[in-house]
Design a protein around this motif. Sequence first.
Motif, PDB file in Angstrom:
ATOM      1  N   VAL A  62       0.847  -1.193   0.000  1.00 41.89           N
ATOM      2  CA  VAL A  62       0.000   0.000   0.000  1.00 41.89           C
ATOM      3  C   VAL A  62       0.881   1.240   0.000  1.00 41.89           C
ATOM      4  O   VAL A  62       1.837   1.345   0.783  1.00 41.89           O
ATOM      5  CB  VAL A  62      -0.930   0.026   1.230  1.00 41.89           C
ATOM      6  CG1 VAL A  62      -1.912   1.184   1.125  1.00 41.89           C
ATOM      7  CG2 VAL A  62      -1.674  -1.302   1.372  1.00 41.89           C
ATOM      8  N   ALA A  63       0.564   2.186  -0.894  1.00 46.26           N
ATOM      9  CA  ALA A  63       1.334   3.433  -0.970  1.00 46.26           C
ATOM     10  C   ALA A  63       1.097   4.274   0.281  1.00 46.26           C
ATOM     11  O   ALA A  63      -0.016   4.340   0.805  1.00 46.26           O
ATOM     12  CB  ALA A  63       0.955   4.211  -2.222  1.00 46.26           C
ATOM     13  N   VAL A  64       2.147   4.921   0.719  1.00 44.24           N
ATOM     14  CA  VAL A  64       2.079   5.754   1.913  1.00 44.24           C
ATOM     15  C   VAL A  64       2.899   7.014   1.658  1.00 44.24           C
ATOM     16  O   VAL A  64       3.812   7.027   0.825  1.00 44.24           O
ATOM     17  CB  VAL A  64       2.624   4.989   3.146  1.00 44.24           C
ATOM     18  CG1 VAL A  64       4.121   4.755   3.023  1.00 44.24           C
ATOM     19  CG2 VAL A  64       2.311   5.695   4.438  1.00 44.24           C
TER      20      VAL A  64
ATOM     21  N   ILE B 170      10.781   5.037  -1.470  1.00 47.89           N
ATOM     22  CA  ILE B 170      11.354   4.948  -2.814  1.00 47.89           C
ATOM     23  C   ILE B 170      11.643   6.334  -3.396  1.00 47.89           C
ATOM     24  O   ILE B 170      12.085   6.444  -4.542  1.00 47.89           O
ATOM     25  CB  ILE B 170      10.442   4.133  -3.762  1.00 47.89           C
ATOM     26  CG1 ILE B 170       8.956   4.555  -3.652  1.00 47.89           C
ATOM     27  CG2 ILE B 170      10.573   2.651  -3.454  1.00 47.89           C
ATOM     28  CD1 ILE B 170       8.579   5.788  -4.381  1.00 47.89           C
ATOM     29  N   GLY B 171      11.413   7.384  -2.632  1.00 44.43           N
ATOM     30  CA  GLY B 171      11.694   8.725  -3.125  1.00 44.43           C
ATOM     31  C   GLY B 171      11.070   9.764  -2.232  1.00 44.43           C
ATOM     32  O   GLY B 171      10.331   9.453  -1.289  1.00 44.43           O
ATOM     33  N   ALA B 172      11.387  11.009  -2.528  1.00 44.96           N
ATOM     34  CA  ALA B 172      10.836  12.126  -1.766  1.00 44.96           C
ATOM     35  C   ALA B 172      10.308  13.185  -2.718  1.00 44.96           C
ATOM     36  O   ALA B 172      10.785  13.315  -3.849  1.00 44.96           O
ATOM     37  CB  ALA B 172      11.889  12.732  -0.847  1.00 44.96           C
TER      38      ALA B 172
ATOM     39  N   GLY C 288       6.470   5.964  -0.070  1.00 42.06           N
ATOM     40  CA  GLY C 288       6.895   4.582   0.104  1.00 42.06           C
ATOM     41  C   GLY C 288       5.702   3.652   0.246  1.00 42.06           C
ATOM     42  O   GLY C 288       4.613   3.936  -0.273  1.00 42.06           O
ATOM     43  N   PHE C 289       5.912   2.555   0.994  1.00 46.39           N
ATOM     44  CA  PHE C 289       4.889   1.506   1.071  1.00 46.39           C
ATOM     45  C   PHE C 289       4.858   0.856   2.454  1.00 46.39           C
ATOM     46  O   PHE C 289       5.856   0.842   3.172  1.00 46.39           O
ATOM     47  CB  PHE C 289       5.182   0.403   0.043  1.00 46.39           C
ATOM     48  CG  PHE C 289       5.219   0.887  -1.376  1.00 46.39           C
ATOM     49  CD1 PHE C 289       4.047   1.024  -2.111  1.00 46.39           C
ATOM     50  CD2 PHE C 289       6.425   1.228  -1.970  1.00 46.39           C
ATOM     51  CE1 PHE C 289       4.079   1.480  -3.412  1.00 46.39           C
ATOM     52  CE2 PHE C 289       6.473   1.689  -3.281  1.00 46.39           C
ATOM     53  CZ  PHE C 289       5.295   1.821  -4.003  1.00 46.39           C
ATOM     54  N   TYR C 290       3.684   0.305   2.766  1.00 48.06           N
ATOM     55  CA  TYR C 290       3.580  -0.577   3.925  1.00 48.06           C
ATOM     56  C   TYR C 290       2.921  -1.878   3.509  1.00 48.06           C
ATOM     57  O   TYR C 290       2.289  -1.974   2.448  1.00 48.06           O
ATOM     58  CB  TYR C 290       2.826   0.077   5.087  1.00 48.06           C
ATOM     59  CG  TYR C 290       1.357   0.387   4.864  1.00 48.06           C
ATOM     60  CD1 TYR C 290       0.374  -0.594   5.001  1.00 48.06           C
ATOM     61  CD2 TYR C 290       0.933   1.688   4.577  1.00 48.06           C
ATOM     62  CE1 TYR C 290      -0.976  -0.307   4.839  1.00 48.06           C
ATOM     63  CE2 TYR C 290      -0.407   1.998   4.415  1.00 48.06           C
ATOM     64  CZ  TYR C 290      -1.360   0.989   4.541  1.00 48.06           C
ATOM     65  OH  TYR C 290      -2.699   1.279   4.376  1.00 48.06           O
TER      66      TYR C 290
ATOM     67  N   PHE D 276      13.179   2.278   8.114  1.00 48.52           N
ATOM     68  CA  PHE D 276      11.960   2.953   7.683  1.00 48.52           C
ATOM     69  C   PHE D 276      10.866   2.804   8.739  1.00 48.52           C
ATOM     70  O   PHE D 276      10.084   3.731   8.965  1.00 48.52           O
ATOM     71  CB  PHE D 276      11.487   2.380   6.349  1.00 48.52           C
ATOM     72  CG  PHE D 276      10.325   3.128   5.745  1.00 48.52           C
ATOM     73  CD1 PHE D 276      10.438   4.465   5.400  1.00 48.52           C
ATOM     74  CD2 PHE D 276       9.105   2.488   5.518  1.00 48.52           C
ATOM     75  CE1 PHE D 276       9.369   5.166   4.849  1.00 48.52           C
ATOM     76  CE2 PHE D 276       8.036   3.176   4.957  1.00 48.52           C
ATOM     77  CZ  PHE D 276       8.174   4.518   4.624  1.00 48.52           C
ATOM     78  N   ASP D 277      10.812   1.663   9.386  1.00 44.98           N
ATOM     79  CA  ASP D 277       9.839   1.439  10.459  1.00 44.98           C
ATOM     80  C   ASP D 277      10.040   2.459  11.580  1.00 44.98           C
ATOM     81  O   ASP D 277       9.087   3.101  12.040  1.00 44.98           O
ATOM     82  CB  ASP D 277       9.992   0.015  10.996  1.00 44.98           C
ATOM     83  CG  ASP D 277       9.031  -0.279  12.140  1.00 44.98           C
ATOM     84  OD1 ASP D 277       7.875  -0.627  11.862  1.00 44.98           O
ATOM     85  OD2 ASP D 277       9.442  -0.145  13.310  1.00 44.98           O
TER      86      ASP D 277
END
Length: 323
Positions: free
Chosen positions: A89-91, A118-120, A254-256, A301-302
């Motif tokens: 899921v995108a976050v 994956i980016g900013a 990013g993603f979760y 990341f967590d």
Amino acid sequence: MRTTIATCCALLLSATVHAQDFQPQNPECIAPAAPGGGFDLTCRLTSRVLNETGLVGPSIRTTNMPGGIGAVAYNNIQAQRAADPNVIVAVSTGSWVNLAQGKFGRFSESDVRWLGAIGADYGVLAVRKDSRFKTLADVVEALKKDPTSVKVGAGGTVGSQDWMKPALVLKAAGVDPRKMRYLAYEGGGEAIGALIGGHIDLFPGDASEVRGQLEAGEIRLLATFSEKRLPGAFAQVPTAKEQGYDVQWPIVRGFYAPPKAPEASYAYWTGILTKLNADPRWQKARGEQGLFEFSMVGADFDAFAKKRTADFRTLAAEVGLAK
């Protein structure tokens, strides 16, 4: 010491084997908003490059799941897909802003598995090409005179990430941000359409969302919420800081994964994101979409996601928003 090293090596080898054993079946990326915004871009761009580079074999489909700028998707994952190994899921930073204010219901930042960034992106303040506002100072002056005279619209409700950007400018100017006239849309795509259509005066969006309209001459940017000027199409746009308002808003994308995703799938997806961030083909595609480097995966990341959410709880109180 030998025993400890041997144990660590065994654990690392076990995780690698598990990741190699797992292969997603009908993988899916959920974009928690309507098409056209940052979540949608995160899913579609990442999925395309993962497939084109062969990092992920099966075609990754994108599913748009709008509602509450992430809340519907977050709750859907908890209720129906808590152990699904095939979905990511995108976050974004905006998700943490909403989590910090309790907008995802009873769930917190500890109720998913954070995969990686994956980016900013960076916040921007956009107006129509024929807008009466020429500078950020023009906007601030109008809002000082009458905060309700300027229609501000973006994805999310009051207190959301996009609301926060102009709210912090107003706070710096000595104006109560809660008096701002704000119209909520379901994602950046809808808000950009409203700006171009003349339904709102200001769009506090993201650089990647507006790049196409900026290059097409449909909009103008009054400021970027970055520490320094952004390159390329944004090089001529002054930062808010340059104009006397030290407001910065980087947006991590990013993603979760679901909270009960098996270890093998978690190892697989974190490994894939690590490879993606290091791939020159991804770096090129990311830059072409106006995204900037921000590589952080797994445990780092967590920890980052949880700290940012805690920080936003403090910020919400500072701008007068109760949880």
